[in-house]
Motif scaffolding. Sequence first.
Motif, short mmCIF file in Angstrom:
data_model
loop_
_atom_site.label_atom_id
_atom_site.label_comp_id
_atom_site.label_asym_id
_atom_site.label_seq_id
_atom_site.Cartn_x
_atom_site.Cartn_y
_atom_site.Cartn_z
N VAL A 279 0.77 -1.22 0.02
CA VAL A 279 -0.10 0.12 0.19
C VAL A 279 0.71 1.13 0.07
O VAL A 279 2.04 0.97 0.62
N GLN B 151 6.00 3.21 0.91
CA GLN B 151 5.07 1.76 0.98
C GLN B 151 5.49 0.80 2.09
O GLN B 151 6.62 0.58 2.29
N HIS C 236 -4.84 -7.51 1.96
CA HIS C 236 -5.88 -6.83 1.24
C HIS C 236 -6.96 -8.44 1.22
O HIS C 236 -6.68 -9.47 1.17
N ALA D 55 -3.99 6.34 1.79
CA ALA D 55 -3.41 5.52 1.23
C ALA D 55 -4.09 5.03 -0.20
O ALA D 55 -5.36 5.37 -0.29
N THR E 228 -3.41 1.82 -3.42
CA THR E 228 -2.72 0.82 -4.28
C THR E 228 -3.14 0.84 -5.80
O THR E 228 -4.10 1.47 -6.21
N GLN F 119 -7.82 3.63 -0.21
CA GLN F 119 -7.50 2.51 0.63
C GLN F 119 -7.55 3.04 2.16
O GLN F 119 -7.53 2.17 3.22
N PHE G 96 -7.75 -2.20 4.21
CA PHE G 96 -7.05 -3.24 4.33
C PHE G 96 -7.10 -3.79 5.80
O PHE G 96 -7.33 -3.06 6.67
#
Length: 274
Positions: free
Chosen positions: A128, A159, A164, A180, A182, A188, A201
Amino acid sequence: MARAIVIQHVAMEGPARIAGLCAERDISVEVRHVHAGDAVPAELGRDEILVVMGGGMGVGDLGDPRYPFLQAEVTLLERVLADGGAVLGVCLGAQLLAHAAGARVYPNVARDAGGREHRVLEVGWGPVTYLLGGQGGAAATQRGEDAADDPALAGLARQEMVLHWHGDTFDLPPRAVHLASTALCAHQAFRLGTRVFGLQFHLEADAEVARRWAVEDAAFVRAARGADGVALVLAETERHAAAARAAGDRLIRNILDSMLRPRQSRLHGGAGPA
């Protein structure tokens, strides 16, 4: 003493490491197993924070008689947001939070070379990207700036590896700070004010939890990753879970510290912070 009210939707998705990190901060934990008939609270006390976990149902299931707790959770989230309370939503919890805050929640899709949309299930371990102070991810990455500008992301690399396990996504709520992203799912993580967080996540899942999910949710894993999906996720867990734990715990600690701050002004209809 502060208390965390945890809403658990399915037997396999409990608070796990979140509970342990609450204990570090002398936060007691009360789990409401709504899947087993526990009631969703009507409101939070002044010293309570709310943690809403994941599950296989979704915002699209609001009104489904199998999940009578979902609408009660949305009502609670709306009230907590209006009252300046503290919330951490994880996966389904983040989607319910986004919905309660006025954002759209929908299946995660991508377009193929012919422009046709197809469903994207993001399942397993993958990186992520944490975004600079909540600003646009691509521009921030090009500038090479430090994601730790946002207090919630302090101490994290740009990162980090996370687990996930989802097929839906959400638009950012009004006034939310984007934290965040992806490659498969842009939204995210987000923050509303300083005490409300949504994470798509799963930082709470350690290696044991990830292995159990891979087996117990095998049909979903295979839908996302193919016939060998379970074996792939189990192998990823052996490679990544231990190393990912420190960064995941750091983010949870940062979030808990923010949630324990004094109650804010209202986020809706008032002068609460952006």
